[in-house]
Design an enzyme around this catalytic site. Sequence first.
Site, PDB file in Angstrom:
ATOM      1  N   PRO A 188       0.825  -1.214   0.000  1.00  0.00           N
ATOM      2  CA  PRO A 188       0.000   0.000   0.000  1.00  0.00           C
ATOM      3  C   PRO A 188       0.860   1.266   0.000  1.00  0.00           C
ATOM      4  O   PRO A 188       1.895   1.325   0.672  1.00  0.00           O
ATOM      5  CB  PRO A 188      -0.794  -0.122   1.302  1.00  0.00           C
ATOM      6  CG  PRO A 188      -0.804  -1.581   1.602  1.00  0.00           C
ATOM      7  CD  PRO A 188       0.512  -2.106   1.121  1.00  0.00           C
ATOM      8  N   GLU A 189       0.429   2.259  -0.758  1.00  0.00           N
ATOM      9  CA  GLU A 189       1.164   3.523  -0.793  1.00  0.00           C
ATOM     10  C   GLU A 189       0.616   4.469   0.268  1.00  0.00           C
ATOM     11  O   GLU A 189      -0.350   4.175   0.973  1.00  0.00           O
ATOM     12  CB  GLU A 189       1.100   4.110  -2.200  1.00  0.00           C
ATOM     13  CG  GLU A 189       1.606   3.117  -3.240  1.00  0.00           C
ATOM     14  CD  GLU A 189       2.114   3.738  -4.530  1.00  0.00           C
ATOM     15  OE1 GLU A 189       2.460   4.924  -4.546  1.00  0.00           O
ATOM     16  OE2 GLU A 189       2.177   3.006  -5.538  1.00  0.00           O
ATOM     17  N   LYS A 216       4.488   5.073   4.971  1.00  0.00           N
ATOM     18  CA  LYS A 216       3.781   3.801   4.977  1.00  0.00           C
ATOM     19  C   LYS A 216       3.634   3.220   6.375  1.00  0.00           C
ATOM     20  O   LYS A 216       3.337   2.035   6.535  1.00  0.00           O
ATOM     21  CB  LYS A 216       4.498   2.817   4.045  1.00  0.00           C
ATOM     22  CG  LYS A 216       4.548   3.308   2.589  1.00  0.00           C
ATOM     23  CD  LYS A 216       5.247   2.341   1.675  1.00  0.00           C
ATOM     24  CE  LYS A 216       5.295   2.871   0.251  1.00  0.00           C
ATOM     25  NZ  LYS A 216       5.913   1.923  -0.698  1.00  0.00           N
ATOM     26  N   ARG A 223      12.552  -3.308  -8.367  1.00  0.00           N
ATOM     27  CA  ARG A 223      11.138  -3.026  -8.640  1.00  0.00           C
ATOM     28  C   ARG A 223      10.957  -2.727 -10.125  1.00  0.00           C
ATOM     29  O   ARG A 223      11.842  -2.157 -10.783  1.00  0.00           O
ATOM     30  CB  ARG A 223      10.648  -1.825  -7.823  1.00  0.00           C
ATOM     31  CG  ARG A 223      10.733  -2.002  -6.326  1.00  0.00           C
ATOM     32  CD  ARG A 223       9.818  -3.094  -5.816  1.00  0.00           C
ATOM     33  NE  ARG A 223       8.411  -2.799  -6.073  1.00  0.00           N
ATOM     34  CZ  ARG A 223       7.654  -2.061  -5.266  1.00  0.00           C
ATOM     35  NH1 ARG A 223       8.163  -1.530  -4.159  1.00  0.00           N
ATOM     36  NH2 ARG A 223       6.376  -1.853  -5.548  1.00  0.00           N
TER      37      ARG A 223
END
Length: 293
Positions: free
Chosen positions: A2-3, A52, A264
């Site tokens: 989740p951002e 986060k 990523r």
Amino acid sequence: MPEGHTLRRLALDLTAAFGGRGVRVSSPQGRFAADAASLDGAECVGADSAGKHLFLEFAGERFVHVHLGLIGTFDVHCDVAEVPPPVGQVRLRVSTVDGDHASYADLRGAIQCDLVTRARVEEVVAGLGPDPLRPDADPARAWRRISRSSRSIGDLLMDQSVVAGVGNVYRAEVLFRHRIDPRRPGRSLRSGQFRAIWDDLVELMADGVRTGRIDTVRPQHTPEAMGRPPRVDDHGGEVYVYRRTGRACHVCGSVVRTEVLAGRNLFWCPRCQPTFRSRAVKSSSPAPPGPRT
């Protein structure tokens, strides 16, 4: 993972459900049982987020520090008839009953759930870069790191010690919106370029808090404006390049590309975000941007 907008929205939901109320706290799974018992019956002051990280505050300056990681969820249910039995591996349950209505929240799959002091909260926040969703954020702190770094801007924006709360979606999309090659060295950016990126993140992430999804396309590029089908993706939201590898760019029609950067997947349009080629060696770093007013 989740951002930052997800954690900010979750903090708001938890505060609305439990802020200022005495709550029941338990750990059906058992991994947080002792700390849950020490909080059971205490007043929940509210919740806050930084990047986060989520902090659920209880009376006596006690905080539950949560990091959801890749698979964690913290589901908040308000105004239900009754609190149902827990389902699955619920590490933390917070609940309250007010007359004929009840509210509860279940935490599952988080990589971190610890009872900490205010000093520890401040230590965690101090180790993070500025968060575009926090009113006390100072973008100059991020710019000082970026303007001196040979690392790519795509890598730097994902470094939580540089900018907190930005994940892969916002990273890809904000760089596209500003026509910046994600592989471009941070120190090659001008201060005005970084400030434009920062201001855009502030608006985009605040919109994500309001809507619960990430939408980054400008009005002229929405499905309605372009006469194209809406995006179908587990992440939802209309985007330019994120997870659109091999598809046509909404702006120029070029094929969206991807490669792995620092572990990523990176997404960009080679035409809208042309490869950066330095024309001169900077003699000194430009002055950092001033604080937002």
